[in-house]
Design a protein around this motif. Sequence first.
Motif: not given
Length: 320
Positions: A101, A199, A202, A97, A99
């Motif tokens: 994450q 995780r 963001r 991703d 962002d």
Amino acid sequence: MASFQVSIVVPLYNEQESFPILIQRLYDLFATQQNKSIEVVLVDDGSKDATPQLIQALALSDTRFQGVFLSRNHGHQTALTAGLAHAQGTEAVLTMDGDLQDSPEMFPQFYALLQEGYDVIYAIRQNRKETWTKRLAYYLFYRILRQISYIEIPLDSGDFALMSRRIVDILNQMPEESRYLRGMRSWVGFRQIGIPCERAERQAGDSKYSFRQLFNLAYDGIFNFSELPVKFVTRLGFVTVLVSLVFLLGVLIKKFFFKEVIEGYPSLLLAIILFSGIQLLSLGVIGEYVLRIFFQTKNRPLFITKHHIKNGQYIHENKP
Ligand code: UDP
Ligand code: MG
């Protein structure tokens, strides 16, 4: 022309705030992996902010970056699909991703497992730093999907994964229109392994998934990888028919042997409502699959590319 061993595919939708940090983290990764040639495929999924301009400037100045610009917002899974189609990495492709994450720093650990002979190394999300409602939704969804799907889709696995070239080639050949990549990846098989990963939060901005999109993704996961809804309704229908036959038999016996009068409206009404309910439900489920056949048979391209920058220059695709 340079050939790359590894590609990193990053879908981006309105990620102008995270972009500089993303690129910095990728440069840091390049620095630690100087013995490997790595390219990055940045897919702009029809962003409305400055993301396309940022990608363009970078891809024109640094040949290790490809810029793939989709014609409009096609959604995360489609953006990933486009990225996979353009990835040149001869050994493997990492999808992550934009962002942050997913931590690009996990790459060496993933790559080590690739060299041990694994074809898919995917992240298992440890603790999601998200609202409890979203966490609960994810938790339930993955567990329900595991119970009902006809292939084993690992729990809590996302799209953050390193895949060998042969897996990517197969995914690129899979023509299905509604793409649930983590399920498709699992379906391909070979040796797959999950690695627990944190995780992260963001980096900036808000989640680009609306609740509706997330719901649709879950929906695709269930209807693309499970026959249970259809089977369940068929069984339900079968059982109800049996019950009604027994009921009918009872009524007949009463009538002919005991000369009793049949019950009146309430039971009749109940039966009508019950059966129309079941019929509607069955139609809905059948419709669900018909819809999928409908979309698939249209055979549309999976994504539409507006521009493409590769090796530091513009390549125009899909031009008449
Ligand atoms: N994304 C995309 N198209 C979309 C939605 C999201 O390319 O329509 C990208 C987004 O820029 C990010 C990744 O997909 O890089 C994951 O999206 P997001 O962080 O919004 O999802 P979440 O982490 O909330 O599940
Ligand atoms: Mg995110």
